[in-house]
Write an enzyme that holds these catalytic residues in place. Structure first.
Site, mmCIF file in Angstrom:
data_model
loop_
_atom_site.group_PDB
_atom_site.id
_atom_site.type_symbol
_atom_site.label_atom_id
_atom_site.label_comp_id
_atom_site.label_asym_id
_atom_site.label_seq_id
_atom_site.Cartn_x
_atom_site.Cartn_y
_atom_site.Cartn_z
ATOM 1 N N ASP A 41 0.833 -1.196 0.000
ATOM 2 C CA ASP A 41 0.000 0.000 0.000
ATOM 3 C C ASP A 41 0.870 1.249 0.000
ATOM 4 O O ASP A 41 2.080 1.170 0.141
ATOM 5 C CB ASP A 41 -0.873 0.021 1.258
ATOM 6 C CG ASP A 41 -2.028 -0.945 1.138
ATOM 7 O OD1 ASP A 41 -2.323 -1.363 0.010
ATOM 8 O OD2 ASP A 41 -2.629 -1.276 2.180
ATOM 9 N N LYS A 63 -3.687 3.387 -3.041
ATOM 10 C CA LYS A 63 -4.353 4.533 -3.630
ATOM 11 C C LYS A 63 -3.276 5.570 -3.920
ATOM 12 O O LYS A 63 -2.452 5.870 -3.068
ATOM 13 C CB LYS A 63 -5.341 5.066 -2.593
ATOM 14 C CG LYS A 63 -6.458 5.879 -3.121
ATOM 15 C CD LYS A 63 -7.444 6.104 -1.964
ATOM 16 C CE LYS A 63 -8.111 7.448 -2.096
ATOM 17 N NZ LYS A 63 -9.328 7.448 -2.840
ATOM 18 N N MET A 178 -7.880 8.695 9.898
ATOM 19 C CA MET A 178 -8.391 9.419 8.728
ATOM 20 C C MET A 178 -9.135 10.657 9.183
ATOM 21 O O MET A 178 -8.962 11.125 10.300
ATOM 22 C CB MET A 178 -9.272 8.499 7.869
ATOM 23 C CG MET A 178 -8.480 7.282 7.432
ATOM 24 S SD MET A 178 -9.397 6.073 6.484
ATOM 25 C CE MET A 178 -9.704 4.832 7.705
HETATM 26 N N1 SAH Z 1 -3.810 -0.141 9.213
HETATM 27 C C1 SAH Z 1 -3.366 1.205 9.501
HETATM 28 C C2 SAH Z 1 -4.465 2.226 9.299
HETATM 29 C C3 SAH Z 1 -4.903 2.339 7.876
HETATM 30 S S1 SAH Z 1 -6.120 3.554 7.652
HETATM 31 C C4 SAH Z 1 -2.836 1.244 10.927
HETATM 32 O O1 SAH Z 1 -3.006 0.325 11.693
HETATM 33 O O2 SAH Z 1 -2.185 2.238 11.270
HETATM 34 C C5 SAH Z 1 -5.148 4.936 7.142
HETATM 35 C C6 SAH Z 1 -5.174 6.006 8.218
HETATM 36 O O3 SAH Z 1 -4.242 5.678 9.220
HETATM 37 C C7 SAH Z 1 -4.739 7.366 7.725
HETATM 38 O O4 SAH Z 1 -5.779 8.063 7.115
HETATM 39 C C8 SAH Z 1 -4.331 8.024 9.019
HETATM 40 O O5 SAH Z 1 -5.419 8.444 9.776
HETATM 41 C C9 SAH Z 1 -3.719 6.866 9.749
HETATM 42 N N2 SAH Z 1 -2.272 6.861 9.573
HETATM 43 C C10 SAH Z 1 -1.523 5.970 8.904
HETATM 44 N N3 SAH Z 1 -0.210 6.276 9.001
HETATM 45 C C11 SAH Z 1 -0.144 7.396 9.759
HETATM 46 C C12 SAH Z 1 0.913 8.207 10.251
HETATM 47 N N4 SAH Z 1 2.186 7.921 9.968
HETATM 48 N N5 SAH Z 1 0.615 9.270 11.010
HETATM 49 C C13 SAH Z 1 -0.656 9.566 11.307
HETATM 50 N N6 SAH Z 1 -1.688 8.840 10.876
HETATM 51 C C14 SAH Z 1 -1.444 7.771 10.119
#
Ligand code: SAH
Length: 520
Positions: A41, A63, A178
């Site tokens: 991803d 995406k 998100m």
């Molecule tokens: N599976 C992932 C989440 C995927 S959904 C997990 O466990 O972290 C994607 C969302 O995760 C983004 O829109 C954001 O809100 C959050 N996210 C992912 N990486 C991030 C980061 N480095 N800093 C802040 N938010 C993050």
């Protein structure tokens, strides 16, 4: 392939952590290194794929910006197809695969297709981002529960899946994934549903990444604070009294290169150390490798005739050992010779093979190695180096009466640069050149990449192809001279001609205010 065609390979649903490559699990790294196929991803650490096999198939299924994503069914079909062909498939996802990662859906699809799978949890962004901002999601006496909530709701849906009344009443910390764009609505919905408007809240952008930023306020103010600070995705939002602990517990050291982009032009295989150090200082690194190191074929090496073996680059160490091993030899075969390394990087690469270099000069150019060897008696020397290396060292040793064999172990060949990587590099705050060949091939890439555009046709001697504000960092005089030969001038030249030197020079330049960060 050990697995027979009739037996399906395994699918690993692997969490890559929130962004800091140091937060990848040992299991994730091990699986990435052994996978035949990796489907990944967008929000995975850039360095996560560094350890992948060179022949592994790497497919981006995420995406792209605001563009469309690869449809979920297509991703699942790819997983099933590759597994059925007997391949080991790693499905690499940001954070944890089972936290808003559609990992559950993919696991169900594997189960339905009869494909064996394993789940490798990752560190989830909501908890890690908060932690990197000094916010413990639970804290004794303050919060004894935490809820992970998606702030992303399908705008087409009439009825939201989020029960705001229940969330507002939740006795603990709320972490929203998100939803930066929906922050105002989220805050309002919580307040309307009865959550205390004065409760602390924080938003962490790019949590655990070099460009991490955190802002704080109350539930009432946080959306406006985030808007004023131009907070962008990916971000998480923490709501609850623990958010206020950031004021006391924020622990990330100041990052002097935060907000600055630095292009790294050296070969991908060698860029990770420089990239890691730049990122640790807060820089956003643009990988723009214009060269690649290719080992040259050759006969097995018998080092016994030599009393001096000079290694002039870390790149030479692996091919040197390949030549030794091809003849059934190992590090012990070098015991009769003194070993000279051109610098600490080369010495480190030798040390990994069990060789402690006898001679390492203070400055890392051939001239300094000649000086460092002045007192070393030499009858017959081997100079192990690149095909296109300079002759300073062999000439100097010969002038002292030594018999010298030059062994070309590898060559530096150009690596194609994508137009977008080139464009990003040309707009970076800094471009780093760590050898003459990076200069030459970068300028070749500019000439090729810009063909037909007015920008590049204007680029020629004396007219830099990069943006007016871009500062050029050279590793040392030889590289600077190559720039000059093309009518270009380095803005910064490292005093030590190695990665530490490049980093120091860049930090000093940034501190002097010579370049301004694009964002602060
Ligand atoms: N599976 C992932 C989440 C995927 S959904 C997990 O466990 O972290 C994607 C969302 O995760 C983004 O829109 C954001 O809100 C959050 N996210 C992912 N990486 C991030 C980061 N480095 N800093 C802040 N938010 C993050």
């Amino acid at each position: 392939m050990a697995v027979p065609e009739s037996e399906p390979g395994r699918v690993y649903l692997v969490g890559a952590g929130p962004g800091d490559p140091g937060l990848l699990t040992a299991r994730a790294l091990q699986l990435i290194a052994s996978a035949d196929v990796i489907l990944y991803d967008r929000l995975i650490p850039a360095a996560a794929l560094d350890g992948a096999r060179e022949d592994a198939l790497q497919l981006f299924v995420g995406k792209e910006g605001r563009g469309p994503s690869v449809p979920q069914e297509e991703t699942e079909a790819l997983l099933i197809g590759h597994a059925r062909a007997g391949r080991t498939v790693v499905r690499l996802k940001g954070g944890d695969p089972f936290v808003f990662g559609r990992g559950g859906e993919e696991a169900l699809a594997m189960r339905a297709a009869g494909i064996p799978f394993e789940v490798v949890p990752g560190i989830t962004a909501g908890i890690a981002g908060a932690a990197y901002a000094g916010i413990p999601v639970t804290h004794r006496g303050i919060s004894s529960a935490v809820a992970l909530v998606t702030g992303h709701e399908d705008p087409e849906k009439d009825e939201t899946a989020i029960d705001w009344a229940a969330l507002a009443a939740f006795p603990g910390t709320l972490v929203f994934y998100m939803g930066v764009g929906r922050l105002a609505q989220i805050a309002e919905a919580l307040i309307d549903a009865g959550r205390d408007a004065s409760q602390p809240a924080a938003v962490v952008e790019n949590g655990t990444l070099p460009g991490q930023r955190a802002v704080g306020g109350t539930l009432e103010t946080i959306a406006e604070v985030a808007r004023a600070s131009e907070i962008r995705p990916p971000s998480i939002t923490v709501v609850g009294p623990v958010a206020a602990l950031a004021a006391e517990l924020s622990w990330l050291p100041p990052r002097p290169l935060r907000g600055r982009t630095v292009a790294v032009t050296r070969a991908r295989a060698q860029s990770s150390e420089l990239a890691r150090r730049l990122e640790a200082q807060g820089a956003s690194v643009v990988q723009a490798p214009v060269i690649r190191v290719r080992a040259l074929p050759g006969p097995p090496l018998d080092p016994s005739p030599y009393d001096l073996v000079c290694v002039t680059s870390a790149n030479g160490v692996a091919p040197l050992f390949e030549r030794l091993e091809a003849g059934g030899r190992d590090a012990r075969s070098l015991s009769g010779a003194r070993v000279a390394a051109i610098g600490p990087g080369t010495a480190r690469a030798l040390a990994e093979r069990g060789i402690a270099a006898d001679v390492v000069p203070d400055r890392f150019v051939a001239e300094a190695l000649v000086e460092a060897l002045a007192e070393v008696p030499v009858a017959r020397a081997l100079v192990a180096r690149a095909r296109e290396g300079r002759d300073v060292l062999p000439d100097a040793l010969r002038a002292r009466g030594a018999e010298v064999d030059v062994l070309a172990l590898y060559e530096t060949v150009p690596e194609a640069l994508s137009p977008s990587a080139l464009q990003t590099a040309l707009n970076a705050d800094y471009i780093t050149f760590t050898s003459s060949s990076t200069v030459r091939y970068f300028l070749d890439a500019v000439a090729a990449g810009g063909q037909g555009t007015s920008d590049a046709s204007g680029a020629g001697p004396g007219r830099p192809p990069w943006s007016a504000g871009t500062r050029v960092v050279s590793i040392g005089p030889v590289t600077s001279e190559t720039l000059r030969a093309h009518g270009l001038e380095a803005d910064v030249e490292a005093e030590r001609h190695d990665i530490d030197g490049v980093l120091d020079a860049l930090l000093a330049d940034a501190a002097s205010g010579a370049s301004e960060p694009a964002v602060s």
